[in-house]
Each structure stands twice: as structure tokens, then as C-alpha cells.
Design a protein around this motif. Structure first.
Motif, PDB file in Angstrom:
ATOM      1  N   TRP A 151      10.105 -11.395   5.114  1.00  0.00           N
ATOM      2  CA  TRP A 151       9.344 -10.380   5.841  1.00  0.00           C
ATOM      3  C   TRP A 151      10.042 -10.143   7.179  1.00  0.00           C
ATOM      4  N   TYR A 152      10.138  -8.861   7.531  1.00  0.00           N
ATOM      5  CA  TYR A 152      10.751  -8.481   8.793  1.00  0.00           C
ATOM      6  C   TYR A 152       9.724  -7.754   9.658  1.00  0.00           C
ATOM      7  N   GLN A 153       9.888  -7.943  10.969  1.00  0.00           N
ATOM      8  CA  GLN A 153       9.040  -7.294  11.959  1.00  0.00           C
ATOM      9  C   GLN A 153       9.933  -6.389  12.796  1.00  0.00           C
ATOM     10  N   GLN A 154       9.507  -5.152  12.977  1.00  0.00           N
ATOM     11  CA  GLN A 154      10.317  -4.222  13.755  1.00  0.00           C
ATOM     12  C   GLN A 154       9.463  -3.543  14.816  1.00  0.00           C
ATOM     13  N   PHE A 155       9.906  -3.691  16.065  1.00  0.00           N
ATOM     14  CA  PHE A 155       9.272  -2.994  17.172  1.00  0.00           C
ATOM     15  C   PHE A 155      10.032  -1.686  17.416  1.00  0.00           C
ATOM     16  N   PRO A 156       9.348  -0.697  17.982  1.00  0.00           N
ATOM     17  CA  PRO A 156      10.015   0.594  18.241  1.00  0.00           C
ATOM     18  C   PRO A 156      11.288   0.412  19.054  1.00  0.00           C
ATOM     19  N   GLY A 157      12.352   1.047  18.589  1.00  0.00           N
ATOM     20  CA  GLY A 157      13.617   0.986  19.308  1.00  0.00           C
ATOM     21  C   GLY A 157      14.419  -0.281  19.087  1.00  0.00           C
ATOM     22  N   SER A 173      20.624 -18.380  14.129  1.00  0.00           N
ATOM     23  CA  SER A 173      20.927 -17.019  13.691  1.00  0.00           C
ATOM     24  C   SER A 173      22.011 -16.406  14.562  1.00  0.00           C
ATOM     25  N   ALA A 174      22.761 -15.458  14.021  1.00  0.00           N
ATOM     26  CA  ALA A 174      23.849 -14.815  14.741  1.00  0.00           C
ATOM     27  C   ALA A 174      23.315 -13.788  15.725  1.00  0.00           C
ATOM     28  N   VAL A 175      24.088 -13.586  16.796  1.00  0.00           N
ATOM     29  CA  VAL A 175      23.772 -12.528  17.767  1.00  0.00           C
ATOM     30  C   VAL A 175      24.654 -11.335  17.425  1.00  0.00           C
ATOM     31  N   ILE A 176      24.029 -10.204  17.217  1.00  0.00           N
ATOM     32  CA  ILE A 176      24.725  -9.011  16.753  1.00  0.00           C
ATOM     33  C   ILE A 176      24.567  -7.891  17.775  1.00  0.00           C
ATOM     34  N   SER A 177      25.648  -7.250  18.114  1.00  0.00           N
ATOM     35  CA  SER A 177      25.584  -6.113  19.028  1.00  0.00           C
ATOM     36  C   SER A 177      26.179  -4.886  18.350  1.00  0.00           C
ATOM     37  N   GLN A 178      25.698  -3.734  18.725  1.00  0.00           N
ATOM     38  CA  GLN A 178      26.191  -2.478  18.180  1.00  0.00           C
ATOM     39  C   GLN A 178      26.499  -1.508  19.311  1.00  0.00           C
ATOM     40  N   GLY A 237      15.974  -3.394  16.184  1.00  0.00           N
ATOM     41  CA  GLY A 237      16.293  -3.682  14.799  1.00  0.00           C
ATOM     42  C   GLY A 237      15.258  -4.620  14.201  1.00  0.00           C
ATOM     43  N   PRO A 238      15.173  -4.674  12.887  1.00  0.00           N
ATOM     44  CA  PRO A 238      14.217  -5.600  12.246  1.00  0.00           C
ATOM     45  C   PRO A 238      14.576  -7.041  12.545  1.00  0.00           C
ATOM     46  N   ALA A 239      13.565  -7.854  12.762  1.00  0.00           N
ATOM     47  CA  ALA A 239      13.757  -9.271  13.031  1.00  0.00           C
ATOM     48  C   ALA A 239      13.094 -10.083  11.925  1.00  0.00           C
ATOM     49  N   LEU A 240      13.825 -11.046  11.399  1.00  0.00           N
ATOM     50  CA  LEU A 240      13.274 -11.904  10.356  1.00  0.00           C
ATOM     51  C   LEU A 240      12.072 -12.662  10.893  1.00  0.00           C
ATOM     52  N   LEU A 241      10.968 -12.559  10.161  1.00  0.00           N
ATOM     53  CA  LEU A 241       9.725 -13.194  10.593  1.00  0.00           C
ATOM     54  C   LEU A 241       9.479 -14.494   9.838  1.00  0.00           C
ATOM     55  N   ILE A 242       9.520 -14.417   8.552  1.00  0.00           N
ATOM     56  CA  ILE A 242       9.260 -15.566   7.689  1.00  0.00           C
ATOM     57  C   ILE A 242       9.768 -15.201   6.301  1.00  0.00           C
ATOM     58  N   ALA A 243      10.156 -16.203   5.530  1.00  0.00           N
ATOM     59  CA  ALA A 243      10.684 -15.928   4.192  1.00  0.00           C
ATOM     60  C   ALA A 243      10.300 -17.055   3.248  1.00  0.00           C
ATOM     61  N   ILE A 244      10.338 -16.755   1.949  1.00  0.00           N
ATOM     62  CA  ILE A 244       9.943 -17.734   0.950  1.00  0.00           C
ATOM     63  C   ILE A 244      10.817 -17.588  -0.281  1.00  0.00           C
ATOM     64  N   ARG A 245      10.993 -18.689  -0.981  1.00  0.00           N
ATOM     65  CA  ARG A 245      11.682 -18.666  -2.278  1.00  0.00           C
ATOM     66  C   ARG A 245      10.649 -18.828  -3.379  1.00  0.00           C
ATOM     67  N   PRO A 246      10.933 -18.387  -4.600  1.00  0.00           N
ATOM     68  CA  PRO A 246       9.913 -18.337  -5.648  1.00  0.00           C
ATOM     69  C   PRO A 246       9.449 -19.686  -6.173  1.00  0.00           C
ATOM     70  N   ASP A 247      10.062 -20.775  -5.740  1.00  0.00           N
ATOM     71  CA  ASP A 247       9.609 -22.085  -6.200  1.00  0.00           C
ATOM     72  C   ASP A 247       8.493 -22.642  -5.324  1.00  0.00           C
ATOM     73  N   GLN A 300      19.379 -12.219   5.883  1.00  0.00           N
ATOM     74  CA  GLN A 300      20.133 -11.321   6.742  1.00  0.00           C
ATOM     75  C   GLN A 300      19.475 -11.154   8.112  1.00  0.00           C
ATOM     76  N   TYR A 301      20.344 -11.033   9.112  1.00  0.00           N
ATOM     77  CA  TYR A 301      19.919 -10.798  10.474  1.00  0.00           C
ATOM     78  C   TYR A 301      20.491  -9.460  10.919  1.00  0.00           C
ATOM     79  N   PHE A 302      19.679  -8.693  11.647  1.00  0.00           N
ATOM     80  CA  PHE A 302      20.038  -7.317  11.966  1.00  0.00           C
ATOM     81  C   PHE A 302      20.422  -7.137  13.427  1.00  0.00           C
TER      82      PHE A 302
END
Lengths: 115, 110
Positions: free
Chosen positions: B35-41, A1-6, B43-53, A104-106
Motif C-alpha cells: 500500500w502506498y500513501q501519496q500527498f499532493p505534490g 530505503s533509497a533516496v531518490i531525486s528527480q 511521490g507515493p510513499a510505501l506505507l505497509i506491505a504483505i506477502r500472501p503467506d 519499490q520506492y518512488f
């Protein structure tokens, strides 16, 4: 995954002013996106920024209010213009991964408070 | 128009328990369900994902269950830990665009 800074990570601004947010990626990516996350809310896509073309804005967002630049494949800016307190939000950039199965990566976000 | 509905809004689970978050969508053209997981302060981090097949995908303690006919998908967190306390967002993707659910605030009590 890419490393993104803001930059900046956070700012407090006066109404009527403008703020430009920078997004830097550590690798070349075709697609970059800008999102807004209002306090305690979910993420809403503002626009898609592709290098070499005009940004594509989602319904409810206009270029005059949120001008975007995408000068190369690793960098983009979002300007929040003529700010009002309603613009107080977290602004996030994201990039799409390069593989077919990528999503997407944030970045860490820019926390904006408008007084 | 809300394209993805997420529930519950908040969830409290005891340490070691199972956390379950559900999402329902309407547009059958969606082709990616992260699915994304976000801690306070942060950005969202990708946790796990799936395709419909695929009907299920497991990565460690996290599992996505996908029901294409019902247009629903869910996140299961097994053996929930206090460090899992965060906001979780489901999303649907179509044409490179992500649409997010409203989010679920998960608190795991130790």
C-alpha cells in the motif's frame, strides 16, 4: 530505503518539443522504473530500465516516444519526445530495494504541463 | 484489463474513526501486496506491505488484512487523524512489476 531525486521538479513545455527527466539515486540499484501518473489518476508503468541493457517497455509505450537511458547503477533519464497536451502528467521514477522483501520506492516526480 | 480493483474511490472519516480501503485482484501469481500513501505534490510513499503467506500485518495504526482464497486485501487505518488525509493506492507485484489500483482519496475530518 533509497533516496531518490528527480530533475526538473516541474516544467511547462510547448507542444512538439522534448523534455528529458533525470532520476538520481543515492545508492546503486539494479532495477529502475519509470511511471506516468495522469491528472487525478493512478500510476502506470512506462518501462523498466536495467543498467547495461535496453529498457523494457509496457504495452502502449514505445521507445521512440519515451527513450530511456541507464548509463550506471545510480542514474537514469526519461525523455518525453514530440510532446502533446496529452503528455501532461506526473512522471515518476522508482527503484527496487535490495533485500528479498523489498518493493519499490518512488522519487518525488516531475510535473509536466504541455501547452 | 484491470488487474486490481480498489474501493471506495473516496472516503470521509471522522477523526478517531477507522478508515477501511479494499482491493481485489484476479491473478493468483501476484506475490507482493503493498500500500502506498501519496500527498499532493509528492511521490507515493510505501506505507505497509504483505506477502500472501501471511493473513495480517500490523504496523502502528496501519493494518493489512489479506484473504488469499477471496483474492482480496484491505488497509485499515485505526484512530484516523487529519494528517492521514491523502490518496492511498493498493498495488500488486509480479515479476518485479507493480500494478496499481485506481486510488482512494481519504479525508479525515477533525
Amino acid at each position: 530505503s533509497a533516496v531518490i531525486s528527480q530533475k526538473p521538479s516541474r516544467d511547462i513545455c510547448q507542444r512538439g518539443t522534448s523534455l528529458t527527466i533525470q532520476c538520481q539515486v543515492d545508492s546503486q540499484v539494479t532495477m529502475m522504473f519509470w511511471y506516468r501518473q495522469q491528472p487525478g489518476q493512478s500510476l502506470t508503468l512506462i518501462a523498466t530500465a536495467n543498467q547495461g541493457s535496453e529498457a523494457t517497455y509496457e504495452s502502449g509505450f514505445v521507445i521512440d516516444k519515451f527513450p530511456i537511458s541507464r548509463p550506471n547503477l545510480t542514474f537514469s533519464t526519461l525523455t518525453v519526445s514530440n510532446m502533446s497536451p496529452e503528455d501532461s502528467s506526473i512522471y515518476l521514477c522508482s527503484v527496487r530495494g535490495q533485500g528479498a522483501m523489498e518493493t519499490q520506492y518512488f522519487g518525488p516526480g516531475t510535473r509536466l504541463l504541455v501547452l | 484489463q484491470q488487474q486490481v480493483k480498489q474501493s471506495p474511490q473516496s472516503l470521509i472519516v471522522q477523526k478517531g474513526g477507522i478508515s477501511i480501503i479494499n482491493c481485489a485482484y484476479e491473478n493468483t501469481a501476484f506475490d507482493y501486496f503493498p500500500w502506498y500513501q501519496q500527498f499532493p505534490g509528492k511521490g507515493p510513499a510505501l506505507l505497509i506491505a504483505i506477502r500472501p503467506d501471511v493473513s495480517e500485518k500490523k504496523e502502528g495504526r496501519f493494518t493489512i488484512s489479506f484473504n488469499k482464497s477471496a483474492k482480496q486485501f484491505s488497509l485499515h487505518i485505526m484512530d484516523s487523524q487529519p494528517g492521514d488525509s491523502a490518496t492511498y493506492f493498493c498495488a500488486v507485484e509480479y515479476g518485479n512489476k507493480l500494478v496499481f489500483g485506481a486510488g482512494t482519496i481519504l479525508r479525515v475530518k477533525s
